[in-house]
Scaffold this active site. Structure first.
Site, PDB file in Angstrom:
ATOM      1  CG  ASP A  10      20.352  -1.925   1.958  1.00 12.50           C
ATOM      2  OD1 ASP A  10      19.994  -0.792   2.335  1.00 12.50           O
ATOM      3  OD2 ASP A  10      19.583  -2.741   1.397  1.00 12.50           O
ATOM      4  NE  ARG A  11      15.865  -0.960   8.328  1.00 15.25           N
ATOM      5  CZ  ARG A  11      15.006  -0.089   8.850  1.00 15.25           C
ATOM      6  NH1 ARG A  11      15.308   0.558   9.964  1.00 15.25           N
ATOM      7  NH2 ARG A  11      13.850   0.158   8.272  1.00 15.25           N
ATOM      8  CG  ASP A  12      14.491  -1.172   4.978  1.00 15.75           C
ATOM      9  OD1 ASP A  12      14.582  -1.773   6.072  1.00 15.75           O
ATOM     10  OD2 ASP A  12      14.158   0.023   4.885  1.00 15.75           O
ATOM     11  CE1 TYR A  31      10.187   5.624   2.048  1.00 15.50           C
ATOM     12  CE2 TYR A  31       8.176   5.261   0.786  1.00 15.50           C
ATOM     13  CZ  TYR A  31       9.437   5.814   0.905  1.00 15.50           C
ATOM     14  OH  TYR A  31       9.954   6.545  -0.123  1.00 15.50           O
ATOM     15  CG  ASN A  72      19.495   5.890   1.185  1.00 13.40           C
ATOM     16  OD1 ASN A  72      20.543   6.190   1.758  1.00 13.40           O
ATOM     17  ND2 ASN A  72      19.361   5.930  -0.129  1.00 13.40           N
ATOM     18  CG  HIS A  83      19.136  14.401   4.782  1.00 11.55           C
ATOM     19  ND1 HIS A  83      20.376  13.867   5.044  1.00 11.55           N
ATOM     20  CD2 HIS A  83      18.847  15.224   5.816  1.00 11.55           C
ATOM     21  CE1 HIS A  83      20.842  14.365   6.184  1.00 11.55           C
ATOM     22  NE2 HIS A  83      19.930  15.179   6.673  1.00 11.55           N
ATOM     23  CB  CYS A  88      24.488  10.900   4.415  1.00 12.01           C
ATOM     24  SG  CYS A  88      23.230  12.091   4.865  1.00 12.01           S
ATOM     25  CE  LYS A 139      22.044   2.820   1.494  1.00 13.51           C
ATOM     26  NZ  LYS A 139      21.888   1.411   1.987  1.00 13.51           N
ATOM     27  CG  ASP A 163      17.881  -4.431  -1.741  1.00 13.95           C
ATOM     28  OD1 ASP A 163      18.442  -3.510  -1.085  1.00 13.95           O
ATOM     29  OD2 ASP A 163      16.656  -4.436  -1.976  1.00 13.95           O
TER      30      ASP A 163
HETATM   31 MG   LIG Z   1      17.815  -2.117   0.351  1.00 13.28          MG
HETATM   32 ZN   LIG Z   2      21.333  12.407   3.963  1.00  9.63          ZN
END
Ligand SMILES: [Mg+2]
Ligand SMILES: [Zn+2]
Length: 198
Positions: A11-13, A22, A54, A94, A109, A111, A136
Site C-alpha cells: 500500500d502507499r499512503d 488526499y 487506491n 475509481h 480494482c 481495494k 495500514d
Molecule cells: Mg493506506
Molecule cells: Zn478501480
C-alpha cells in the site's frame, strides 16, 4: 512452464509515506525514513515490489491521473537513489460516488477488491501464494485474503486505529509497527511450500 516469483504488494499512503489525507501535491508525499531501505531489502529477499494504491482523489476531481503518475516517478527516483526500484505500480482512480463521471463505477480494482494484485500477477508472473500484502487498512488485508497471499497490517497511517477495530473474518498474519518491521517479520518467517495457502 514459466518461473513465478513472489511479490510484496505495498500500500502507499500510510505504509510507504505518511498519510496526509488526499495527496494532491508532491510536497505532501513524505516518505517514511525506512521506506526505501524496506523496498531494497524486500527485493534482495527475492520479492517483486509492487505498489497497489487506491487513489479516489482522482474520482473526486482533486487531482489527475497525470499527478498520480508524477508520484510514481517520484517514488521511482527515490528508489533509484537508494539503489533499488519498484517492479510495478498500480492504482485505482475509481469510486462508486465519484464526482468525475468517467471514474464513477463499481470496479474490481478498488481495494478491498483484488483487481490490482490479480492484474500485477498476470503482468509480472507472480506466485500469489508466496506473496504478501502490507498495508495500514483492513481493506489491504482483505486483498491478501482474496488472492491467497499473506497479510501484514502496519500501525503507521490508519493502522494503529484499524488494529482496534478488526472486522470479522479478516485476520492478518502479523501486525507490525511499520514497513521495516514488516520486512523483518517476513525475513524471519519464510514461506515454505507446506505453508503456502493454496
Ligand atoms: Mg493506506
Ligand atoms: Zn478501480
Amino acid at each position: 512452464m514459466s518461473v513465478t516469483r513472489p511479490a510484496a504488494f505495498l500500500d502507499r499512503d500510510g505504509t510507504i509515506n505518511e498519510d496526509a489525507g488526499y495527496i494532491d501535491r508532491l510536497e505532501r508525499l513524505v516518505l517514511f525514513p525506512f521506506a526505501i531501505d524496506a523496498i531494497r531489502l524486500l527485493r534482495r529477499a527475492g520479492y517483486l515490489v509492487v505498489v497497489v494504491t487506491n487513489q479516489a482523489g482522482v474520482a473526486k476531481g482533486l487531482y489527475s491521473e497525470a499527478f498520480v503518475d508524477e508520484t510514481r516517478r517520484f517514488l521511482e527516483e527515490q528508489c533509484a537513489r537508494g539503489d533499488t526500484q519498484l517492479d510495478g505500480h498500480y492504482y485505482c482512480p475509481h469510486s462508486p460516488d465519484a464526482d468525475v463521471p468517467e471514474y464513477r463505477r463499481e470496479c474490481d480494482c478498488r481495494k478491498p477488491m483484488p483487481g490490482m494484485a490479480l492484474q500485477a500477477a498476470r503482468d509480472l508472473n507472480i506466485d500469489l501464494s508466496r506473496s504478501v500484502v502490507v498495508g495500514d487498512r483492513w481493506r489491504d488485508i482483505a486483498v491478501a485474503r482474496h488472492v491467497g497471499a499473506r497479510a501484514i497490517l502496519v500501525r503507521t497511517g490508519y493502522g494503529a486505529t484499524e488494529e482496534l477495530h478488526p472486522p470479522p473474518g479478516v485476520a492478518p498474519d502479523a501486525v507490525c509497527n511499520n514497513l521495516i518491521d514488516a520486512v523483518v517479520w517476513l525475513l524471519d518467517h519464510p514461506v515454505t511450500d507446506a505453508a503456502a495457502r493454496h
